[in-house]
Scaffold this motif. Structure first.
Motif, PDB file in Angstrom:
ATOM      1  N   TYR A  39       0.835  -1.207   0.000  1.00 21.52           N
ATOM      2  CA  TYR A  39       0.000   0.000   0.000  1.00 21.52           C
ATOM      3  C   TYR A  39       0.869   1.256   0.000  1.00 21.52           C
ATOM      4  O   TYR A  39       0.597   2.212  -0.743  1.00 21.52           O
ATOM      5  CB  TYR A  39      -0.906  -0.028   1.231  1.00 21.52           C
ATOM      6  CG  TYR A  39      -1.551   1.283   1.590  1.00 21.52           C
ATOM      7  CD1 TYR A  39      -2.633   1.776   0.862  1.00 21.52           C
ATOM      8  CD2 TYR A  39      -1.082   2.044   2.670  1.00 21.52           C
ATOM      9  CE1 TYR A  39      -3.231   2.988   1.194  1.00 21.52           C
ATOM     10  CE2 TYR A  39      -1.670   3.239   3.009  1.00 21.52           C
ATOM     11  CZ  TYR A  39      -2.744   3.711   2.267  1.00 21.52           C
ATOM     12  OH  TYR A  39      -3.328   4.907   2.600  1.00 21.52           O
ATOM     13  N   SER A  40       1.932   1.246   0.797  1.00 19.01           N
ATOM     14  CA  SER A  40       2.842   2.398   0.835  1.00 19.01           C
ATOM     15  C   SER A  40       3.470   2.639  -0.532  1.00 19.01           C
ATOM     16  O   SER A  40       3.603   3.785  -0.974  1.00 19.01           O
ATOM     17  CB  SER A  40       3.944   2.168   1.879  1.00 19.01           C
ATOM     18  OG  SER A  40       3.407   2.049   3.177  1.00 19.01           O
ATOM     19  N   ASN A  41       3.871   1.555  -1.192  1.00 18.00           N
ATOM     20  CA  ASN A  41       4.448   1.684  -2.531  1.00 18.00           C
ATOM     21  C   ASN A  41       3.432   2.243  -3.529  1.00 18.00           C
ATOM     22  O   ASN A  41       3.776   3.054  -4.392  1.00 18.00           O
ATOM     23  CB  ASN A  41       4.957   0.325  -3.024  1.00 18.00           C
ATOM     24  CG  ASN A  41       6.229  -0.110  -2.330  1.00 18.00           C
ATOM     25  OD1 ASN A  41       6.999   0.714  -1.833  1.00 18.00           O
ATOM     26  ND2 ASN A  41       6.467  -1.412  -2.290  1.00 18.00           N
ATOM     27  N   ILE A  42       2.193   1.784  -3.409  1.00 19.28           N
ATOM     28  CA  ILE A  42       1.139   2.255  -4.316  1.00 19.28           C
ATOM     29  C   ILE A  42       0.961   3.764  -4.191  1.00 19.28           C
ATOM     30  O   ILE A  42       1.040   4.503  -5.175  1.00 19.28           O
ATOM     31  CB  ILE A  42      -0.201   1.543  -4.024  1.00 19.28           C
ATOM     32  CG1 ILE A  42      -0.113   0.059  -4.376  1.00 19.28           C
ATOM     33  CG2 ILE A  42      -1.341   2.202  -4.807  1.00 19.28           C
ATOM     34  CD1 ILE A  42      -1.284  -0.758  -3.866  1.00 19.28           C
ATOM     35  N   ILE A  43       0.701   4.218  -2.971  1.00 22.79           N
ATOM     36  CA  ILE A  43       0.386   5.635  -2.797  1.00 22.79           C
ATOM     37  C   ILE A  43       1.596   6.520  -3.048  1.00 22.79           C
ATOM     38  O   ILE A  43       1.455   7.691  -3.411  1.00 22.79           O
ATOM     39  CB  ILE A  43      -0.225   5.923  -1.401  1.00 22.79           C
ATOM     40  CG1 ILE A  43       0.764   5.612  -0.279  1.00 22.79           C
ATOM     41  CG2 ILE A  43      -1.509   5.122  -1.212  1.00 22.79           C
ATOM     42  CD1 ILE A  43       0.253   6.007   1.104  1.00 22.79           C
ATOM     43  N   ASN A  44       2.786   5.961  -2.881  1.00 18.93           N
ATOM     44  CA  ASN A  44       3.996   6.739  -3.128  1.00 18.93           C
ATOM     45  C   ASN A  44       4.234   6.962  -4.621  1.00 18.93           C
ATOM     46  O   ASN A  44       4.893   7.930  -5.013  1.00 18.93           O
ATOM     47  CB  ASN A  44       5.210   6.032  -2.514  1.00 18.93           C
ATOM     48  CG  ASN A  44       6.469   6.869  -2.561  1.00 18.93           C
ATOM     49  OD1 ASN A  44       6.478   8.020  -2.116  1.00 18.93           O
ATOM     50  ND2 ASN A  44       7.542   6.305  -3.103  1.00 18.93           N
ATOM     51  N   GLN A  45       3.699   6.068  -5.459  1.00 22.53           N
ATOM     52  CA  GLN A  45       3.943   6.167  -6.900  1.00 22.53           C
ATOM     53  C   GLN A  45       2.792   6.808  -7.673  1.00 22.53           C
ATOM     54  O   GLN A  45       2.877   6.973  -8.881  1.00 22.53           O
ATOM     55  CB  GLN A  45       4.239   4.769  -7.469  1.00 22.53           C
ATOM     56  CG  GLN A  45       5.499   4.162  -6.869  1.00 22.53           C
ATOM     57  CD  GLN A  45       6.157   3.156  -7.774  1.00 22.53           C
ATOM     58  OE1 GLN A  45       6.249   3.362  -8.981  1.00 22.53           O
ATOM     59  NE2 GLN A  45       6.612   2.059  -7.207  1.00 22.53           N
ATOM     60  N   VAL A  46       1.723   7.150  -6.970  1.00 21.46           N
ATOM     61  CA  VAL A  46       0.612   7.844  -7.620  1.00 21.46           C
ATOM     62  C   VAL A  46       0.865   9.348  -7.574  1.00 21.46           C
ATOM     63  O   VAL A  46       1.158   9.911  -6.520  1.00 21.46           O
ATOM     64  CB  VAL A  46      -0.728   7.503  -6.939  1.00 21.46           C
ATOM     65  CG1 VAL A  46      -1.853   8.363  -7.513  1.00 21.46           C
ATOM     66  CG2 VAL A  46      -1.060   6.025  -7.131  1.00 21.46           C
ATOM     67  N   GLU A  47       0.755   9.994  -8.718  1.00 23.09           N
ATOM     68  CA  GLU A  47       0.981  11.437  -8.819  1.00 23.09           C
ATOM     69  C   GLU A  47      -0.351  12.166  -8.963  1.00 23.09           C
ATOM     70  O   GLU A  47      -1.374  11.556  -9.289  1.00 23.09           O
ATOM     71  CB  GLU A  47       1.881  11.728 -10.018  1.00 23.09           C
ATOM     72  CG  GLU A  47       3.234  11.039  -9.921  1.00 23.09           C
ATOM     73  CD  GLU A  47       4.023  11.099 -11.212  1.00 23.09           C
ATOM     74  OE1 GLU A  47       5.157  11.597 -11.185  1.00 23.09           O
ATOM     75  OE2 GLU A  47       3.495  10.649 -12.250  1.00 23.09           O
ATOM     76  N   LEU A  48      -0.331  13.465  -8.732  1.00 22.28           N
ATOM     77  CA  LEU A  48      -1.553  14.265  -8.824  1.00 22.28           C
ATOM     78  C   LEU A  48      -2.194  14.176 -10.210  1.00 22.28           C
ATOM     79  O   LEU A  48      -3.405  14.265 -10.353  1.00 22.28           O
ATOM     80  CB  LEU A  48      -1.249  15.723  -8.492  1.00 22.28           C
ATOM     81  CG  LEU A  48      -1.094  16.081  -7.009  1.00 22.28           C
ATOM     82  CD1 LEU A  48      -0.687  17.540  -6.870  1.00 22.28           C
ATOM     83  CD2 LEU A  48      -2.381  15.809  -6.244  1.00 22.28           C
ATOM     84  N   SER A  49      -1.364  13.973 -11.216  1.00 22.00           N
ATOM     85  CA  SER A  49      -1.873  13.918 -12.581  1.00 22.00           C
ATOM     86  C   SER A  49      -2.539  12.581 -12.914  1.00 22.00           C
ATOM     87  O   SER A  49      -3.197  12.461 -13.955  1.00 22.00           O
ATOM     88  CB  SER A  49      -0.732  14.162 -13.574  1.00 22.00           C
ATOM     89  OG  SER A  49       0.297  13.200 -13.399  1.00 22.00           O
ATOM     90  N   ASP A  50      -2.389  11.592 -12.044  1.00 25.63           N
ATOM     91  CA  ASP A  50      -2.972  10.270 -12.300  1.00 25.63           C
ATOM     92  C   ASP A  50      -4.458  10.268 -11.927  1.00 25.63           C
ATOM     93  O   ASP A  50      -4.811  10.320 -10.755  1.00 25.63           O
ATOM     94  CB  ASP A  50      -2.248   9.187 -11.488  1.00 25.63           C
ATOM     95  CG  ASP A  50      -0.848   8.927 -11.984  1.00 25.63           C
ATOM     96  OD1 ASP A  50      -0.669   8.886 -13.210  1.00 25.63           O
ATOM     97  OD2 ASP A  50       0.063   8.760 -11.152  1.00 25.63           O
ATOM     98  N   LYS A  51      -5.288  10.197 -12.937  1.00 20.09           N
ATOM     99  CA  LYS A  51      -6.729  10.156 -12.685  1.00 20.09           C
ATOM    100  C   LYS A  51      -7.241   8.733 -12.512  1.00 20.09           C
ATOM    101  O   LYS A  51      -8.296   8.509 -11.910  1.00 20.09           O
ATOM    102  CB  LYS A  51      -7.480  10.845 -13.829  1.00 20.09           C
ATOM    103  CG  LYS A  51      -7.188  12.335 -13.933  1.00 20.09           C
ATOM    104  CD  LYS A  51      -8.000  12.979 -15.049  1.00 20.09           C
ATOM    105  CE  LYS A  51      -7.716  14.481 -15.114  1.00 20.09           C
ATOM    106  NZ  LYS A  51      -8.513  15.137 -16.190  1.00 20.09           N
ATOM    107  N   TYR A  52      -6.473   7.767 -13.048  1.00 22.14           N
ATOM    108  CA  TYR A  52      -6.942   6.383 -13.018  1.00 22.14           C
ATOM    109  C   TYR A  52      -5.738   5.444 -12.964  1.00 22.14           C
ATOM    110  O   TYR A  52      -4.808   5.577 -13.763  1.00 22.14           O
ATOM    111  CB  TYR A  52      -7.785   6.083 -14.264  1.00 22.14           C
ATOM    112  CG  TYR A  52      -8.833   5.008 -14.078  1.00 22.14           C
ATOM    113  CD1 TYR A  52      -8.475   3.692 -13.796  1.00 22.14           C
ATOM    114  CD2 TYR A  52     -10.185   5.306 -14.193  1.00 22.14           C
ATOM    115  CE1 TYR A  52      -9.449   2.711 -13.626  1.00 22.14           C
ATOM    116  CE2 TYR A  52     -11.161   4.335 -14.032  1.00 22.14           C
ATOM    117  CZ  TYR A  52     -10.778   3.035 -13.756  1.00 22.14           C
ATOM    118  OH  TYR A  52     -11.740   2.065 -13.589  1.00 22.14           O
ATOM    119  N   VAL A  53      -5.774   4.499 -12.028  1.00 22.32           N
ATOM    120  CA  VAL A  53      -4.701   3.524 -11.858  1.00 22.32           C
ATOM    121  C   VAL A  53      -5.314   2.126 -11.825  1.00 22.32           C
ATOM    122  O   VAL A  53      -6.388   1.932 -11.246  1.00 22.32           O
ATOM    123  CB  VAL A  53      -3.919   3.781 -10.544  1.00 22.32           C
ATOM    124  CG1 VAL A  53      -2.917   2.668 -10.275  1.00 22.32           C
ATOM    125  CG2 VAL A  53      -3.216   5.130 -10.587  1.00 22.32           C
TER     126      VAL A  53
END
Length: 272
Positions: free
Chosen positions: A226-240
């Motif tokens: 979970y930490s890795n997931i949220i650390n790699q999501v950027e503000l510009s990412d609308k969908y993962v």
């Protein structure tokens, strides 16, 4: 008067900054969690599904159908169950794949993850796994013997085998899309997590809590993921899109649902 104008200008600027920040913070990243079976047999799980030939023409066609539907999400990131330390080697394989110099092996990480990312024209597939050994398992088993609780492990085995046999039946008679829809229902996700919470956590309770500590190993791994997931999501990412073994999904789903930066998308809403 100049002083008042200066204060007024400052307040307007502060209000604009606060409003802008508030608007940005309200933008949630949609995240689609796809719990999968393992296409290959990595022999890292106590109970494993004996899978069929995912390289057959039938299964390859099903994988094309699946990823065509998933590509409609227009996701900006695809994340897979591969150690974060393997990012560089994974990038190399993905680059070879998109340039038609690499044939995908029997792995859901690549058969679904790489295939989907290529359709989305992404430069990279994110590796977000972190493996922690189940360091308390041996103590948990010893505690079960000492406290006459071996029946809990037997009951666990019975439920796990029944679940595996059920998934095997689903796979034999259904498409990959149908199987994924089935194993990601709330009932099946709950059934998987209950193996840890119903059986293992009870072992040694009130004494050495060996079962609870064993369950904590599983939670620790998922917290790291979970930490890795949220650390790699950027503000510009609308969908993962996240593709992981089904057993991880109940915990990851709980964690992401309680982070107001994210909106968890139910798989059944996509695979209709």
């Amino acid at each position: 008067m100049a002083y008042i104008k200066t204060i007024a200008s400052f307040l307007i600027a502060l209000l604009f900054t606060t409003t802008t920040f508030g608007q940005e913070s309200k933008q949630k990243t949609k995240i689609l969690l796809i719990g999968t079976i393992h296409f290959e047999n990595p022999h890292t799980d106590s109970f494993e599904l004996i899978v069929g030939d995912f390289l057959s023409a039938k299964r390859q066609s099903e994988l094309e159908d699946l990823t065509n539907v998933l590509s409609q999400t227009k996701a900006t990131k695809v994340m897979i169950e591969r150690p974060i330390g393997n990012q560089r080697s994974s990038d190399s394989l993905y680059h070879l794949y998109v340039t038609d110099h690499y044939k995908l092996p029997v792995s859901e990480r690549e058969q679904i993850g790489f295939r989907l990312a290529k359709k989305l024209k992404l430069d990279q597939v994110k590796c977000v796994d972190k493996f922690y050994g189940m360091t308390h398992d041996s103590l948990m088993v010893a505690s079960a013997k000492e406290n006459n609780q071996l029946y809990l492990l037997e009951d666990l085995g019975t439920q796990a085998k029944a679940m595996i046999n059920d998934y095997d039946d689903q796979l034999k008679k259904g498409t990959i899309t149908e199987v994924l829809k089935y194993i990601n229902t709330p009932e099946e996700l709950k059934k998987n997590l209950s193996i840890y919470l119903k059986f293992i956590a009870k072992i040694g309770a009130g004494k050495n809590f060996a079962g609870a500590e064993s369950v904590s190993d599983w939670y620790l791994r998922n917290l790291a993921i979970y930490s890795n997931i949220i650390n790699q999501v950027e503000l510009s990412d609308k969908y993962v899109v996240l593709i992981f073994g089904q057993g991880h999904i109940p915990i990851l789903k709980h964690l992401l649902q309680n982070n107001d930066d994210f909106e968890v998308v139910e798989l059944h809403s996509i695979l209709k």
